[in-house]
Design an enzyme around this catalytic site. Structure first.
Site: not given
Ligand SMILES: *Cc1c(COP(=O)(O)O)cnc(C)c1O
Length: 391
Positions: A55, A110, A182, A207
């Site tokens: 961790r 998001y 992000d 993603k």
């Molecule tokens: C999917 C997504 C997240 C969150 O990610 P997870 O891996 O599902 O927790 C945050 N920001 C964007 C733009 C996303 O597409």
């Protein structure tokens, strides 16, 4: 030697420190580490670098290889790997904000991030406001004495709005705040926020980084100081990336450059097709000259990515009929997989957002979001052409 190109770094960065001459980085499937002696254990527990427990970062040599690769691609000094993109965001806000601080967030965002900021963080006494970050005047007016962080998503989900990262980085610095971006939609292949003036990048590895729709993961990349601050909340919140996921991300990144090229090429073709289709009233894709921030996107991105959204004439009914009649493309949330996925933000990813807010942001009931895959482009276009005939 000059720095190798992006594709070469996708393939090689972080690799090659393996025992027995192993060609691929092994999965170090271990939760704990054996110390040579008590003195070494004490040193590591008092802050010397070294592995101690899964961790705590560095988690395993597999994670370390992944972090080295993503840092090379994002242009950052250090990083942390998380069990999800949301875990990365939680560690970010817990490390940078405390009771009484203010977070200025972009308003097109998001759904999970919106939920975290609007309902969870406010429970801990952190003030949050959501503003239109495509407008400089509005950002400046949104700043407060206690603003400690500006959070952007660009391109933003699901309208593909673009915010000016270098400009907002300057605004944040002048205000004594940090800028977090992000970068999930663009990926470092098309946009490197740290090089544009952001202080920290968070990304959902679920993603494009994993890239095959088969894992959950997140990552944060920044300068050493910010990552050092994030370590404690990261370790205490416990949202560490699993070792197999770290290995899959390491593997996924080796083809990021190839996949992103194809995602973007297919997305451009689909955007142009939809743009000229009589049953479509609007297409949101930064690569189209009709996108309101097309010029800005061309400056800060080296390509426009694989995500687009569009509005079909006839609202939600027409949108649902279209989604139900697609054959090749799947109806699913998430994005960045090799196959094409469609979803309906108003009833799925952005259902947590109040309706008036959605409407005012252009997330109408008829909006359909597409994560364009890397199939042959004529097959994707044919699926949409046939689907649009049926609505
Ligand atoms: C999917 C997504 C997240 C969150 O990610 P997870 O891996 O599902 O927790 C945050 N920001 C964007 C733009 C996303 O597409």
């Amino acid at each position: 030697m000059k720095e190798p190109g992006f594709g070469t770094r996708c393939v090689h960065a972080g690799e090659g420190h393996n025992p027995y001459g192993a060609h691929a980085t092994p999965i170090y499937q271990t939760s704990t580490y054996v110390f040579d002696n008590a003195e070494q254990a004490a040193e590591i527990f008092s802050g010397a670098s070294g592995y101690r427990y899964i961790r705590s970062a560095p988690n395993t040599p597999t994670h370390a290889a992944f972090i080295e690769k993503i840092c090379s691609l994002e242009g950052g000094e250090a990083g942390l790997a998380f069990s999800s993109g949301m875990a990365a965001e939680i560690a970010l806000v817990l490390s940078m904000l405390k009771k009484g601080d203010h977070l200025l967030s972009t308003n097109i965002i998001y759904g999970g991030t919106f939920g975290l900021f609007s309902s969870l963080m406010t429970k801990f006494g952190i003030e949050v406001s959501f503003v239109d970050t495509t407008n400089e005047e509005i950002i400046r007016r949104g700043l407060q004495e206690n603003t400690k962080m500006i959070f952007l998503e660009s391109p933003a989900n699901p309208t593909m709005a673009i915010s000016d990262i270098s400009l907002i980085g300057k605004i944040a610095r002048d205000a004594g705040a940090i800028l977090a971006v992000d970068n999930t939609f663009a990926t470092p292949y098309f946009q490197r926020p740290l090089c544009l003036g952001a202080d920290v990048v968070v990304e959902s590895c679920t993603k494009y980084i994993g890239g095959h729709g088969d894992l959950l993961g997140g990552v944060a990349v920044a300068g050493r100081e910010i990552i050092q601050k994030m370590k404690r909340p990261a370790v205490l919140a416990g949202g560490t990336m699993g070792t197999h996921e770290a290995w899959l991300c390491l593997r996924g990144l080796k083809t990021l450059h190839l996949r992103m090229e194809r995602h973007a090429k297919n997305a451009m073709q689909l955007a142009q097709f939809l743009h000229s289709h009589p049953r479509v009233s609007r297409v949101n894709y930064p690569g189209l000259a009709s996108h309101p921030q097309h010029a800005l996107a061309s400056r800060q991105m080296s390509g426009w990515g694989g995500m687009l959204s569009f509005e079909v004439k006839g609202g939600i009914d027409a949108g649902q009929r279209l989604m139900n009649s697609l054959k090749l493309c799947s109806l699913a949330v998430s994005l960045g997989s090799v196959d094409t996925l469609v979803e309906h933000p108003a009833s799925m990813t952005h259902a947590v957002m109040p309706r008036e807010m959605r409407e005012s942001l252009g997330i109408s009931d008829g909006l359909v979001r597409v994560s364009v895959g890397i199939e042959d482009e004529e097959d994707i276009l044919q699926d949409f052409a046939e689907g649009l005939e049926k609505i």
